[in-house]
Design a protein around this motif. Structure first.
Motif, PDB file in Angstrom:
ATOM      1  N   UNK A   1       0.693  -1.176   0.050  1.00 39.91           N
ATOM      2  CA  UNK A   1      -0.018  -0.084  -0.065  1.00 39.91           C
ATOM      3  C   UNK A   1       0.987   1.224  -0.120  1.00 39.91           C
ATOM      4  N   UNK A   2       1.910   1.184   0.970  1.00 38.82           N
ATOM      5  CA  UNK A   2       2.851   2.489   0.826  1.00 38.82           C
ATOM      6  C   UNK A   2       3.593   2.678  -0.450  1.00 38.82           C
ATOM      7  N   UNK A   3       3.976   1.671  -0.941  1.00 32.70           N
ATOM      8  CA  UNK A   3       4.584   1.645  -2.487  1.00 32.70           C
ATOM      9  C   UNK A   3       3.503   2.264  -3.555  1.00 32.70           C
ATOM     10  N   UNK A   4       2.368   2.012  -3.352  1.00 27.43           N
ATOM     11  CA  UNK A   4       1.458   2.777  -4.352  1.00 27.43           C
ATOM     12  C   UNK A   4       1.114   4.008  -3.860  1.00 27.43           C
TER      13      UNK A   4
ATOM     14  N   UNK B   1      -6.908  -1.188  -7.909  1.00 25.80           N
ATOM     15  CA  UNK B   1      -6.762  -2.326  -8.271  1.00 25.80           C
ATOM     16  C   UNK B   1      -6.690  -3.155  -6.547  1.00 25.80           C
ATOM     17  N   UNK B   2      -5.810  -2.475  -5.908  1.00 20.22           N
ATOM     18  CA  UNK B   2      -5.624  -2.938  -4.404  1.00 20.22           C
ATOM     19  C   UNK B   2      -6.790  -3.092  -3.702  1.00 20.22           C
TER      20      UNK B   2
ATOM     21  N   UNK C   1      -9.719  -3.392  -5.196  1.00 20.35           N
ATOM     22  CA  UNK C   1     -10.371  -4.498  -5.837  1.00 20.35           C
ATOM     23  C   UNK C   1      -9.746  -5.984  -5.214  1.00 20.35           C
ATOM     24  N   UNK C   2      -8.791  -6.056  -5.137  1.00 22.32           N
ATOM     25  CA  UNK C   2      -8.095  -7.219  -4.581  1.00 22.32           C
ATOM     26  C   UNK C   2      -8.596  -7.847  -3.057  1.00 22.32           C
ATOM     27  N   UNK C   3      -9.166  -7.141  -2.483  1.00 26.39           N
ATOM     28  CA  UNK C   3      -9.696  -7.589  -1.218  1.00 26.39           C
ATOM     29  C   UNK C   3     -11.332  -8.202  -1.428  1.00 26.39           C
ATOM     30  N   UNK C   4     -11.665  -8.120  -2.677  1.00 26.63           N
ATOM     31  CA  UNK C   4     -13.002  -8.418  -2.595  1.00 26.63           C
ATOM     32  C   UNK C   4     -13.148 -10.015  -2.611  1.00 26.63           C
ATOM     33  N   UNK C   5     -12.178 -10.839  -2.938  1.00 24.15           N
ATOM     34  CA  UNK C   5     -12.160 -12.292  -2.839  1.00 24.15           C
ATOM     35  C   UNK C   5     -12.159 -12.755  -1.492  1.00 24.15           C
ATOM     36  N   UNK C   6     -11.786 -11.889  -0.733  1.00 26.69           N
ATOM     37  CA  UNK C   6     -11.809 -12.221   0.880  1.00 26.69           C
ATOM     38  C   UNK C   6     -13.089 -12.410   1.554  1.00 26.69           C
ATOM     39  N   UNK C   7     -14.256 -12.333   0.809  1.00 28.41           N
ATOM     40  CA  UNK C   7     -15.430 -12.698   1.340  1.00 28.41           C
ATOM     41  C   UNK C   7     -15.799 -14.111   1.426  1.00 28.41           C
ATOM     42  N   UNK C   8     -14.845 -14.639   0.644  1.00 24.43           N
ATOM     43  CA  UNK C   8     -15.170 -16.309   0.541  1.00 24.43           C
ATOM     44  C   UNK C   8     -13.817 -17.022   1.071  1.00 24.43           C
TER      45      UNK C   8
END
Length: 423
Positions: free
Chosen positions: A55-58, A118-119, A121-128
């Motif tokens: 997150x910091x690098x972005x 996009x970072x 967005x990458x959290x969305x699969x965490x739901x499953x």
């Protein structure tokens, strides 16, 4: 269906379960579930340790990173119960495959995260992503009630492995080869974990006798998320009481752990490397306690006795936290802390899965799995306020008061657990 009928039926079904799978096959399935859980936790802790640096690098600031963590917590909170219902309707194997595949998608999106949207967005699969509840579901299906607490307790050993391996591997790879390299490893590892679930977990871990189409069966409900179903499960004898104890007893220490990164810097004065060593120490304690202590005690003591013991030890931990001044004090307190935390999680999960029909164990485990995401969601605000206004000792005093009250309640209450004791 009353609790005794449910328990008797589950004991009878357990005999069928052992005949269906065979003892050797049953043990193999449990071992595979442990492997899947250990790998899943390793990749989970790897990505959790990696996220602040990515997150910091972005260019994401601390406020934005807080939003990122909150989104992940909310997704896990909502997804826990949905995942449990999915496991009840489609089986433990399908649920584990869904969890591992979701982990693969998450790491794939992380490898592509070259900007902040996009970072997120990458959290969305965490739901499953619920590898531990998936492994718990497998173990619940293939063990008898008297074996369940010990078998579930050994999952804590996997938790210790995940903390140590995930933190170490993620740190080394990101330092030496760049922040994206651990995401590639996580992607490949999650795909391998998916294949393990496909190949070695039976399509049917629960015998046919465990799938009666009755008015109580979740399989008759088309919706994966139903408030009515949650309320129905909470009405079974002892469920609401034990679940309330599970939530309240661990909530104060959950607040402390959420603020731990800040406390370790400001209060203990630790550097990042020293904090990593402390986390590894926790991982070793978790492995020792879960591997050598919890399972043996679960086989020798009643679950109500162990529930009271864990709450009482938690109260003592609160007093110790209120008085601690150095990191060495905390290292000493960590021993009873890990014991109480591990015992409470194992015993309450065991009790609650025995208290509901076998067709609802996945949903019950999903509800249990939502406790920690709930703490991570509301905890930063409450924990930050406590730390800012009253200091570190406030977490200890809150822990002491809450658990002393729960201990008195457990001593005086008559929660109907007789039929749920380990035989």
């Amino acid at each position: 269906m009353n609790a005794k009928t449910s328990s008797a039926g589950e004991e009878e079904a357990s005999g069928t379960r052992n005949e269906t799978l065979g003892e050797a096959k049953r043990r193999q399935v449990i071992r595979v579930a442990y492997v899947i859980a250990a790998l899943d936790l390793t990749f989970l802790f790897m990505q959790m340790g990696l996220m602040p640096y990515l997150a910091k690098s972005l260019g994401l600031d601390s406020v934005g990173f807080g939003y990122l963590q909150t989104i992940f917590g909310v997704l896990q909170l909502v997804g826990g119960y949905i995942f449990g219902r999915f496991a009840d309707q489609f089986g433990a194997r399908a649920a584990l495959i869904l969890s591992c595949a979701s982990g693969s998608i998450l790491f794939l999106l992380m490898t592509l995260s070259t900007n902040i949207p996009l970072l997120f967005l990458s959290r969305l699969p965490g739901v499953f992503m619920h590898g531990i509840p998936g492994a718990q579901k497998v173990i619940t299906d293939v063990t008898t009630p008297s074996q369940r607490a010990g078998a579930l307790g050994k999952l804590g050993f996997c938790f210790g492995v995940g903390i140590i391996a995930g933190s170490a591997v993620g740190g080394v790879l990101s330092t030496k080869f760049g922040v994206y390299v651990p995401t590639y490893l996580g992607l490949v590892g999650s795909l391998i974990n998916t294949l393990i679930a496909v190949i070695w977990i039976p399509s049917q871990t629960k015998p046919k006798s465990d799938h009666p189409m009755t008015e109580h069966s979740t399989s008759q409900s088309g919706s994966l998320f139903s408030i009515r179903e949650i309320l129905r499960l909470m009405k079974f004898p002892g469920v609401m009481e034990v679940f309330t104890v599970k939530v309240l007893a661990g909530f104060p220490i959950g607040l402390f752990m959420i603020m731990f990164s800040i406390i370790s810097m400001d209060f203990f004065g630790l550097e990042a490397v020293e904090s990593g060593y402390l986390m590894s120490y926790f991982g070793v304690l978790q492995m020792v306690v879960q591997g050598l202590v919890v399972g043996k005690m679960a086989g020798r003591c009643s679950e109500m006795t162990l529930l009271r013991l864990s709450v009482f030890v938690f109260a003592g931990v609160g007093l110790g936290m209120a008085l601690m001044r150095t990191v060495w004090h905390y290292c000493i307190i960590a021993v009873p802390l890990v014991f109480a935390f591990s015992m409470l999680a194992t015993i309450t999960d065991s009790i609650l899965t025995k208290a509901v029909p076998s067709s609802d164990t996945g949903a019950m485990l999903g509800i249990c799995a939502s406790v920690q995401p709930l703490t991570r969601t509301v905890g930063p605000t409450i924990g930050g306020l406590l730390y800012k206004q009253f200091g570190v000792s406030s977490f200890g005093y809150l822990q002491l008061m809450v658990n002393l009250g729960l201990f008195v309640y457990l001593l005086k209450s008559k929660i109907p657990l007789e039929e749920m004791k380990s035989q």
